[in-house]
Design a protein around this motif. Sequence first.
Motif, mmCIF file in Angstrom:
data_model
loop_
_atom_site.group_PDB
_atom_site.id
_atom_site.type_symbol
_atom_site.label_atom_id
_atom_site.label_comp_id
_atom_site.label_asym_id
_atom_site.label_seq_id
_atom_site.Cartn_x
_atom_site.Cartn_y
_atom_site.Cartn_z
ATOM 1 N N ALA A 126 19.255 -11.015 4.620
ATOM 2 C CA ALA A 126 18.385 -12.086 4.146
ATOM 3 C C ALA A 126 16.957 -11.603 3.954
ATOM 4 C CB ALA A 126 18.417 -13.250 5.139
ATOM 5 N N GLN A 147 19.394 -10.914 -1.786
ATOM 6 C CA GLN A 147 20.775 -10.740 -2.238
ATOM 7 C C GLN A 147 21.582 -9.991 -1.180
ATOM 8 O OE1 GLN A 147 18.239 -9.962 -4.273
ATOM 9 N NE2 GLN A 147 18.427 -11.491 -5.921
ATOM 10 N N GLY A 148 22.838 -10.263 -1.168
ATOM 11 C CA GLY A 148 23.702 -9.555 -0.235
ATOM 12 C C GLY A 148 23.609 -10.138 1.163
ATOM 13 N N PRO A 149 24.139 -9.414 2.129
ATOM 14 C CA PRO A 149 24.171 -9.953 3.485
ATOM 15 C C PRO A 149 22.810 -9.934 4.161
ATOM 16 C CG PRO A 149 25.098 -7.754 3.429
ATOM 17 C CD PRO A 149 24.838 -8.124 2.015
#
Lengths: 240, 350
Positions: free
Chosen positions: A189, A185-187
């Motif tokens: 990886a 999740q989020g930037p």
Amino acid sequence: MTRRNPRTTAKSQALQLPTHQPKPQLTPPTSLKMNLSSIRPAFRPVTSRIAQLSNNALQRSFAPTTRRTIRPTPATTTTTRSPFSTTARLLKRNRSAKNATDPRITAIRYHLTHPLTPRPLHFSRTRALRHWTIHRAWLLFLRKRRRAEELELERQYNSMRAACEHLRLLDNNGNRVSEAEAGGQGPDAGRLGVRGREVGRLYRAAMLKRGVWGSVPVEYARVQTDFPGREGWNHAWTRS
Amino acid sequence: MALRELPLRTASAFCSHVRPVAQLVRPSFRRNSSSEALYGIEPWSPFSVPPPSEELSKTFDPVARSKLRRRGKRELPPSRYQYRPPKYYRGRLHPHQPPPVSDPSSRLFQPGPFSLPRLEQTYQSTIAPDVLTLTYQHYPPGYRAPKLDQRLREWTGESPYFRNRPLRPPRGRGDHLRLLTPPRTFRNVPKITKVTIHSMVPEAQENSAHLHVAGMIVQAISNIRATTHKARHNVVGWGLREGKYVSVTANMEREDAHHFLAKLVDVVLPRIKEWKGVPASSGDGAGNMTFGLTPDQVALFPEVEVNYDAYPPKMIPGCHITIQTDATNNKDARLLLQAIGLPFFGKLND
């Protein structure tokens, strides 16, 4: 200037010229007068520069057919080549050699200052309308082609995105896990989820971008051709 | 033979006459779902145009109108008339506006691409998808990038001079901020926007022939009319004097740029002896890459080579070639140029 009669063939000229003066109706008589050293009086010097130039030009234009060397008589050479005093001419020659511009540069300057720009298009009404219609059609064609390329790229992007998302939610056993169990999740990886490393292993490997930024192989960078070579790369080549 | 075919022909002729009748009869038996729908539709439509009025149809006389037009009061200008756009742009509010650039009557119109360069085709079909795939960064659906606040710092302190003062310049050397790289999508795949050839000949200050030869060669190589430039400052080390013409440039775009790059990569660069590649230290951080060619390398261009004798060999100039791309950093630009076929060597400039 030196217009040749089309009826005279090369053969006839080669036959006639070395022996005698050709018939006056074959070539203009004014230019012929220069060419004929055989009938020129031996002691008459070449007076005008223009006559000399046209003589040369004529010889050049006739070169393939009349290949003969005009040997000037000794009397002529003495009159033209050795004037009574050499100093003035030598001085002049030296000065001109110093200041002379290369003829190639002169030609380049000439062509830079004489652009062959055609006059602008000037059409009547119907013709301009025709032109305009064709131009609109061409623009339409270009736009459609550009749009098709863009759509193709978008399609590839979307499928790549779907594949990455699928890999992110993929288990080691090939099962699909829920969003809560998956990581990434989020930037970042590489972020791990609840189930740790066993979810989305391929996704993490893909996002590492290992080896992308180094260098592209040279074999890749070949422009497409209609008829590419049988073997694409000559691996046996060595510097000789 | 003819006799044998006769009955066949009569039969076929008869059938061909009969067939239309059968087709006419058939539709009455067939029933489509759409055929009944037609009865339900209202005949009136807002798009239907009412017929012209009686008065109009009586007075309508096209022949007389055309005669009238021909005699004196002309509705159209004579056929020789050609619209000329305004020479100067006088602002948005001026009634006489120039036509769009794509219009052939515009003064800025450039006739369209006359060829589809192979390099461009390769880019569209191969390089762009590959670069997109290589540089794609995945973000899970629903991810919103945090909003970036002001990148420049404010003046903080008690000094009254800090109020309403412009923001502080960025840290370090350099007076401008570096470009931001947005996430890669199918819309921002880096591509080549422009190629610039720049050739500086300081000898042109003494002898203008150097400048002319350089201009001619740059023009021959690039297919673009070369532009000359003056030296802006006195530089003693380079022997430059202010206000003297010293250099020549040509900017290529689209078709010309692709043709030039293909020529460079396929013809010129492979024939250079001991060429290591483009120095990887080049790049200005905004997607532009520059490298230089020496005079004997410039002479390898096919346009120069075919009539090498037309130029004085000592006056053939070297040049710098700048390839400008859409990329916002050196990495992306280098990847694109490598994919096109320019090798890089040395220390990377990232």
